[in-house]
Design an enzyme around this catalytic site. Structure first.
Site, mmCIF file in Angstrom:
data_model
loop_
_atom_site.group_PDB
_atom_site.id
_atom_site.type_symbol
_atom_site.label_atom_id
_atom_site.label_comp_id
_atom_site.label_asym_id
_atom_site.label_seq_id
_atom_site.Cartn_x
_atom_site.Cartn_y
_atom_site.Cartn_z
ATOM 1 N N SER A 84 47.102 89.363 23.043
ATOM 2 C CA SER A 84 45.999 89.714 22.137
ATOM 3 C C SER A 84 45.684 91.191 22.345
ATOM 4 C CB SER A 84 44.765 88.882 22.502
ATOM 5 O OG SER A 84 43.608 89.370 21.858
ATOM 6 N N TYR A 103 38.763 85.053 28.618
ATOM 7 C CA TYR A 103 39.843 85.324 27.652
ATOM 8 C C TYR A 103 40.452 86.705 27.918
ATOM 9 C CZ TYR A 103 42.044 85.492 22.973
ATOM 10 O OH TYR A 103 42.934 85.579 21.922
HETATM 11 P P1 NAD Z 1 44.441 77.911 17.040
HETATM 12 O O1 NAD Z 1 43.173 77.378 17.600
HETATM 13 O O2 NAD Z 1 44.668 77.854 15.573
HETATM 14 O O3 NAD Z 1 45.695 77.232 17.739
HETATM 15 C C1 NAD Z 1 45.712 77.001 19.119
HETATM 16 C C2 NAD Z 1 46.843 76.054 19.433
HETATM 17 O O4 NAD Z 1 46.815 75.800 20.847
HETATM 18 C C3 NAD Z 1 46.727 74.692 18.739
HETATM 19 O O5 NAD Z 1 48.006 74.227 18.379
HETATM 20 C C4 NAD Z 1 46.131 73.820 19.829
HETATM 21 O O6 NAD Z 1 46.412 72.431 19.671
HETATM 22 C C5 NAD Z 1 46.842 74.392 21.044
HETATM 23 N N1 NAD Z 1 46.197 74.037 22.294
HETATM 24 C C6 NAD Z 1 44.917 74.291 22.692
HETATM 25 N N2 NAD Z 1 44.703 73.725 23.901
HETATM 26 C C7 NAD Z 1 45.869 73.126 24.276
HETATM 27 C C8 NAD Z 1 46.278 72.373 25.396
HETATM 28 N N3 NAD Z 1 45.441 72.118 26.411
HETATM 29 N N4 NAD Z 1 47.539 71.902 25.430
HETATM 30 C C9 NAD Z 1 48.403 72.128 24.400
HETATM 31 N N5 NAD Z 1 48.069 72.842 23.310
HETATM 32 C C10 NAD Z 1 46.815 73.330 23.249
HETATM 33 O O7 NAD Z 1 44.519 79.411 17.599
HETATM 34 P P2 NAD Z 1 45.276 80.720 17.081
HETATM 35 O O8 NAD Z 1 44.252 81.652 16.567
HETATM 36 O O9 NAD Z 1 46.447 80.359 16.239
HETATM 37 O O10 NAD Z 1 45.756 81.329 18.481
HETATM 38 C C11 NAD Z 1 47.091 81.262 18.937
HETATM 39 C C12 NAD Z 1 47.277 82.315 20.026
HETATM 40 O O11 NAD Z 1 47.058 83.608 19.470
HETATM 41 C C13 NAD Z 1 46.281 82.184 21.187
HETATM 42 O O12 NAD Z 1 46.921 82.468 22.411
HETATM 43 C C14 NAD Z 1 45.259 83.244 20.872
HETATM 44 O O13 NAD Z 1 44.599 83.698 22.036
HETATM 45 C C15 NAD Z 1 46.138 84.313 20.258
HETATM 46 N N6 NAD Z 1 45.423 85.270 19.425
HETATM 47 C C16 NAD Z 1 44.721 84.845 18.338
HETATM 48 C C17 NAD Z 1 44.055 85.790 17.580
HETATM 49 C C18 NAD Z 1 43.279 85.404 16.359
HETATM 50 O O14 NAD Z 1 42.553 86.252 15.839
HETATM 51 N N7 NAD Z 1 43.379 84.170 15.849
HETATM 52 C C19 NAD Z 1 44.101 87.142 17.928
HETATM 53 C C20 NAD Z 1 44.818 87.522 19.041
HETATM 54 C C21 NAD Z 1 45.486 86.569 19.785
#
Ligand code: NAD
Length: 270
Positions: A152, A165
């Site tokens: 991130s 985080y």
């Molecule tokens: P999301 O909430 O849409 O998806 C998260 C995924 O992780 C889901 O498939 C969920 O089931 C899975 N998950 C959560 N806990 C779990 C567990 N205990 N075991 C197995 N799976 C688990 O989130 P997202 O926004 O798509 O984020 C994905 C990645 O991208 C993350 O690492 C997040 O930190 C990173 N990220 C997101 C953003 C953003 O703005 N959305 C920005 C930077 C980084």
């Protein structure tokens, strides 16, 4: 099935993408499947039979690849171990590992629940260690591999109230660099991708929380709170992140290793 594959070398390869039942992970899994990559999806789903039909079978049929689902809880190292072993047994190896799963909790550090801290560190950081540890011997035997962490911008800079985080994501980048150096004399690369805000369920949760906390309409929270630090003032598209990830996984990415690649609308240029 898409007729034109931009990265033909990926056709027939296999990938395991953690946290790929929604958001960014699902988008990356789709993009890889469209290139002919067989995939293991992982994540928490409410109705496993429904997910099997609407995602696993649908993606396999649409892209002409094999698609599996693992419900492994990434807070549990033995479930991670089993998920990795099952993937290798099913596909005869592991070409691409994408550590994508992540969760968030927003609170001042003095009120931050210790159990949330432990959970975020386990899912956002330690799960990456456990998957990498299992993947590397397999990739060394194959003589190829791509390791990708979805970190991130919060792995590069901080924001208040996201202590766990931010700490976990900074550590993911450190882990990525250490592993890249350990593997520098092999054909295996290890990189981190650092997105700014992407409109996924994880961010929708923060918009709702902030709207309630400040008594503001969601559109105003998006403009004045969520995108305040992102100069481009628009969300990063999952499809654009997927193109970056495909490049990292392609043959053209062979000398890119140990990198923290930001796609953040100018956030870290400040
Ligand atoms: P999301 O909430 O849409 O998806 C998260 C995924 O992780 C889901 O498939 C969920 O089931 C899975 N998950 C959560 N806990 C779990 C567990 N205990 N075991 C197995 N799976 C688990 O989130 P997202 O926004 O798509 O984020 C994905 C990645 O991208 C993350 O690492 C997040 O930190 C990173 N990220 C997101 C953003 C953003 O703005 N959305 C920005 C930077 C980084």
């Amino acid at each position: 099935m898409p007729s034109q594959k931009s990265w033909p070398e990926l056709n027939g390869r296999n990938a395991l993408i953690t946290g790929s039942t929604s958001g960014i992970g699902w988008g990356l899994a789709r993009a890889l499947a469209e290139q002919g990559v067989h995939v293991t999806l992982n994540g928490l789903v409410q109705d496993q039979r429904e997910f099997q039909r609407t995602h696993v079978e649908a993606l396999a049929a649409e892209c002409g690849v094999r698609v599996r689902y693992s419900g492994a809880d990434l807070a549990n190292p033995s479930q991670i171990q089993s998920m990795m072993q099952e993937h290798v047994a099913e596909f005869g190896g592991l070409d691409i590992l994408i550590n994508n799963a992540g969760i968030q909790h927003v609170s001042p550090v003095e009120n931050f629940p210790p159990e949330k801290w432990d959970q975020i560190l386990a899912i956002n950081l330690s799960s990456n260690f456990h998957t990498l540890r299992a993947a590397i011997p397999v990739m060394k035997r194959q003589g190829r591999g791509r390791l990708v962490q979805i970190a991130s911008v919060h792995g590069l800079v901080a924001s208040p109230f996201k202590s766990a985080y931010v700490a976990a994501k900074h550590a993911v980048i450190g882990l990525t660099k250490a592993v890249a150096l350990e593997l520098a004399d092999t054909p295996i690369t290890c990189n981190a991708i650092c997105p700014g805000y992407v409109r996924t369920p994880l961010v929708e949760g923060q918009i709702d929380q902030q709207a309630r906390a400040h008594g503001l309409p969601p559109e105003q929270v998006v403009r004045d709170v969520i995108l305040a630090a992102q100069p481009r003032k628009e969300f990063i598209e999952v499809d654009d992140l997927a193109q970056l990830c495909l490049f990292v996984c392609s043959d053209a990415g062979k000398t890119m290793t140990g990198a923290a690649l930001n796609m953040d609308g100018g956030w870290t240029a400040r």
